[in-house]
Design a protein around this motif. Structure first.
Motif, PDB file in Angstrom:
ATOM      1  N   ASN A 124       0.850  -1.201   0.000  1.00 19.94           N
ATOM      2  CA  ASN A 124       0.000   0.000   0.000  1.00 19.94           C
ATOM      3  C   ASN A 124       0.882   1.246   0.000  1.00 19.94           C
ATOM      4  O   ASN A 124       0.893   2.020   0.975  1.00 19.94           O
ATOM      5  CB  ASN A 124      -0.917   0.005   1.224  1.00 19.94           C
ATOM      6  CG  ASN A 124      -1.817  -1.212   1.287  1.00 19.94           C
ATOM      7  OD1 ASN A 124      -2.896  -1.226   0.728  1.00 19.94           O
ATOM      8  ND2 ASN A 124      -1.350  -2.250   1.981  1.00 19.94           N
ATOM      9  N   PRO A 125       1.621   1.484  -1.066  1.00 17.92           N
ATOM     10  CA  PRO A 125       2.560   2.611  -1.080  1.00 17.92           C
ATOM     11  C   PRO A 125       1.845   3.957  -1.111  1.00 17.92           C
ATOM     12  O   PRO A 125       0.704   4.063  -1.572  1.00 17.92           O
ATOM     13  CB  PRO A 125       3.347   2.382  -2.379  1.00 17.92           C
ATOM     14  CG  PRO A 125       2.400   1.637  -3.265  1.00 17.92           C
ATOM     15  CD  PRO A 125       1.604   0.752  -2.352  1.00 17.92           C
ATOM     16  N   VAL A 126       2.522   4.973  -0.585  1.00 18.60           N
ATOM     17  CA  VAL A 126       2.017   6.338  -0.677  1.00 18.60           C
ATOM     18  C   VAL A 126       2.184   6.811  -2.112  1.00 18.60           C
ATOM     19  O   VAL A 126       3.283   6.747  -2.667  1.00 18.60           O
ATOM     20  CB  VAL A 126       2.785   7.266   0.286  1.00 18.60           C
ATOM     21  CG1 VAL A 126       2.368   8.715   0.079  1.00 18.60           C
ATOM     22  CG2 VAL A 126       2.545   6.848   1.732  1.00 18.60           C
ATOM     23  N   THR A 127       1.107   7.261  -2.718  1.00 17.85           N
ATOM     24  CA  THR A 127       1.148   7.673  -4.115  1.00 17.85           C
ATOM     25  C   THR A 127       1.450   9.165  -4.237  1.00 17.85           C
ATOM     26  O   THR A 127       1.269   9.936  -3.285  1.00 17.85           O
ATOM     27  CB  THR A 127      -0.183   7.368  -4.809  1.00 17.85           C
ATOM     28  OG1 THR A 127      -1.210   8.187  -4.212  1.00 17.85           O
ATOM     29  CG2 THR A 127      -0.555   5.901  -4.642  1.00 17.85           C
ATOM     30  N   ASP A 128       1.888   9.568  -5.435  1.00 20.24           N
ATOM     31  CA  ASP A 128       2.134  10.986  -5.692  1.00 20.24           C
ATOM     32  C   ASP A 128       0.847  11.793  -5.559  1.00 20.24           C
ATOM     33  O   ASP A 128       0.869  12.959  -5.142  1.00 20.24           O
ATOM     34  CB  ASP A 128       2.729  11.183  -7.085  1.00 20.24           C
ATOM     35  CG  ASP A 128       4.180  10.727  -7.153  1.00 20.24           C
ATOM     36  OD1 ASP A 128       4.770  10.480  -6.076  1.00 20.24           O
ATOM     37  OD2 ASP A 128       4.718  10.611  -8.265  1.00 20.24           O
ATOM     38  N   GLU A 129      -0.283  11.159  -5.908  1.00 18.86           N
ATOM     39  CA  GLU A 129      -1.577  11.849  -5.795  1.00 18.86           C
ATOM     40  C   GLU A 129      -1.905  12.147  -4.331  1.00 18.86           C
ATOM     41  O   GLU A 129      -2.410  13.228  -3.999  1.00 18.86           O
ATOM     42  CB  GLU A 129      -2.693  10.999  -6.416  1.00 18.86           C
ATOM     43  CG  GLU A 129      -2.630  10.883  -7.927  1.00 18.86           C
ATOM     44  CD  GLU A 129      -1.535   9.936  -8.412  1.00 18.86           C
ATOM     45  OE1 GLU A 129      -1.032   9.128  -7.576  1.00 18.86           O
ATOM     46  OE2 GLU A 129      -1.175  10.019  -9.600  1.00 18.86           O
ATOM     47  N   GLU A 130      -1.606  11.195  -3.448  1.00 18.13           N
ATOM     48  CA  GLU A 130      -1.855  11.411  -2.020  1.00 18.13           C
ATOM     49  C   GLU A 130      -0.938  12.510  -1.467  1.00 18.13           C
ATOM     50  O   GLU A 130      -1.364  13.322  -0.639  1.00 18.13           O
ATOM     51  CB  GLU A 130      -1.628  10.106  -1.257  1.00 18.13           C
ATOM     52  CG  GLU A 130      -2.689   9.046  -1.526  1.00 18.13           C
ATOM     53  CD  GLU A 130      -2.354   7.710  -0.878  1.00 18.13           C
ATOM     54  OE1 GLU A 130      -3.277   7.025  -0.409  1.00 18.13           O
ATOM     55  OE2 GLU A 130      -1.163   7.349  -0.862  1.00 18.13           O
ATOM     56  N   ARG A 250       6.139  12.538   2.249  1.00 12.96           N
ATOM     57  CA  ARG A 250       5.956  11.095   2.085  1.00 12.96           C
ATOM     58  C   ARG A 250       6.101  10.312   3.401  1.00 12.96           C
ATOM     59  O   ARG A 250       5.228   9.495   3.723  1.00 12.96           O
ATOM     60  CB  ARG A 250       6.940  10.568   1.033  1.00 12.96           C
ATOM     61  CG  ARG A 250       6.697   9.101   0.652  1.00 12.96           C
ATOM     62  CD  ARG A 250       7.795   8.590  -0.287  1.00 12.96           C
ATOM     63  NE  ARG A 250       7.874   9.393  -1.489  1.00 12.96           N
ATOM     64  CZ  ARG A 250       7.115   9.205  -2.560  1.00 12.96           C
ATOM     65  NH1 ARG A 250       6.202   8.241  -2.550  1.00 12.96           N
ATOM     66  NH2 ARG A 250       7.254   9.971  -3.626  1.00 12.96           N
ATOM     67  N   GLN A 254       3.335   7.886   5.232  1.00 10.36           N
ATOM     68  CA  GLN A 254       3.638   6.485   5.514  1.00 10.36           C
ATOM     69  C   GLN A 254       3.343   6.153   6.974  1.00 10.36           C
ATOM     70  O   GLN A 254       2.783   5.091   7.277  1.00 10.36           O
ATOM     71  CB  GLN A 254       5.102   6.191   5.187  1.00 10.36           C
ATOM     72  CG  GLN A 254       5.411   6.139   3.703  1.00 10.36           C
ATOM     73  CD  GLN A 254       6.888   5.925   3.425  1.00 10.36           C
ATOM     74  OE1 GLN A 254       7.741   6.315   4.234  1.00 10.36           O
ATOM     75  NE2 GLN A 254       7.211   5.325   2.295  1.00 10.36           N
ATOM     76  N   LYS A 257      -0.388   5.846   7.417  1.00  8.71           N
ATOM     77  CA  LYS A 257      -0.896   4.569   6.907  1.00  8.71           C
ATOM     78  C   LYS A 257      -0.549   3.425   7.863  1.00  8.71           C
ATOM     79  O   LYS A 257      -1.385   2.555   8.139  1.00  8.71           O
ATOM     80  CB  LYS A 257      -0.308   4.283   5.524  1.00  8.71           C
ATOM     81  CG  LYS A 257      -0.949   5.077   4.401  1.00  8.71           C
ATOM     82  CD  LYS A 257      -0.646   4.453   3.049  1.00  8.71           C
ATOM     83  CE  LYS A 257      -1.462   5.136   1.947  1.00  8.71           C
ATOM     84  NZ  LYS A 257      -1.377   4.407   0.673  1.00  8.71           N
TER      85      LYS A 257
END
Length: 326
Positions: A124-130, A250, A254, A257
């Motif tokens: 569940n990586p942190v996306t650029d959109e988030e 980021r 993380q 999450k």
């Protein structure tokens, strides 16, 4: 050449104490993978040290020492000395002592908990959109900053007399130099640029309510005394470029999450806390200062911290007086 131990490497020998179930103490550790001579960088009494072990150590050192590197020979000597100590401990059966077994379980549990988090974040990586959404949210609420002067006096009557002089056309800077008990009085009460959250509420509320170029018509009271405030200028805070703070945002997302994942696990688990609650501490009675005792003299000005989610502009260097700082 004499090679010394690297203290940073040996930090792993300092383990946190903990309590574990008896079966965890009795559980046998999985066997280490077999290392062939072709894949080894050294042999200690017939035990091979693998190339991978040396590479892993190099990576750990670089991460822990912020990019600092050490010669391979020094790192290898560290591994050789470590292996000698391990063999000595096994020879004396220290690996079978309850204390060592418990501490080894601590390390195992720590590694497993970290592995679980890393596995979740990998899936569940942190996306650029988030990251962009978080940036937009924080930057939209950056608000404004203000440039102001103030005159600090001990009584409300003194402040009212100063306001009366200002209404007659008195010079604010000159009055501050003559009457203000704040250290910045010698500078004409100049506070420089600051954000509202850097001042105590009564002061910041008065500054926000004023218009540029206007002074307060009624004295403003804080725990430091009575203020007459002149708001000189205001401006909207300029957000830093997205690319300059992207990698600062980021890790925060993380952590969020990971925390959400842990809270979900706890919510769906059967947890029973057996530790008795800690009794509340009795507050000690604080001595009361004499009514006629004056407040301590304000300290020198301080520089406010930057916003948590963004770096400040290079040209914005607000300062605040200790007399009004939180």
């Amino acid at each position: 050449m004499k090679l010394k131990l690297i203290p940073l490497i040996l930090a792993s020998s300092v383990l946190l104490p903990g309590c574990f179930e008896e079966k965890a103490k009795e559980a046998a550790a999985p066997a280490a993978p077999t290392v062939s001579k072709e894949d080894a960088v050294a042999s200690v009494n017939g035990t091979y040290i693998s190339k991978k072990t040396l590479e892993t150590l190099e990576k750990e050192i670089a991460e822990r020492s912020q990019g600092q590197t050490f010669p391979k020979e020094q790192l290898l000597e560290e591994l050789i000395q470590r292996e000698l100590l391990i063999q000595q401990a096994v020879q004396k059966q220290l690996d079978k002592s309850p204390e060592v077994i418990e501490r080894m379980a601590t390390v195992r549990n720590s590694l497993l908990s970290q592995a679980a988090l890393q596995d979740y974040l990998k899936a569940n990586p942190v996306t650029d959109e988030e990251i962009k959404a978080e940036y937009d949210s924080k930057m939209a609420n950056m608000g404004s900053e203000y440039k102001a002067r103030h005159i600090l006096v001990k009584t409300e009557d003194e402040a009212k007399k100063l306001i009366a002089e200002l209404e007659k056309g008195g010079d604010f800077t000159a009055l501050a130099k003559k009457h203000s008990i704040d250290p910045m009085g010698s500078e004409g009460g100049d506070l420089g640029w600051f954000t509202a959250d850097r001042m105590v509420p009564p002061f910041s509320e008065a500054v926000v309510a004023l218009e540029n170029g206007k002074f307060s018509k009624t004295p403003v009271q804080t725990q430091f005394g009575w203020h007459v405030i002149l708001r000189e200028e205001s401006r909207a805070l300029t957000p830093p470029p997205f690319d300059s703070v992207k990698e600062q945002i980021r890790p925060m997302l993380q952590r969020q999450k990971a925390q959400a994942m842990i809270e979900n696990l706890r919510k769906n688990a059967k947890v029973e806390v057996l530790l008795p609650p800690t009794p509340p501490k009795q507050e000690e009675a604080q001595p009361t200062a004499p009514a006629d005792q004056a407040a301590p003299a304000p300290a020198a000005e301080a520089t406010p911290a930057e916003p948590a989610s963004a770096a400040p502009n290079a040209d914005v260097k607000p300062t605040e007086p200790a007399a009004t700082a939180k």
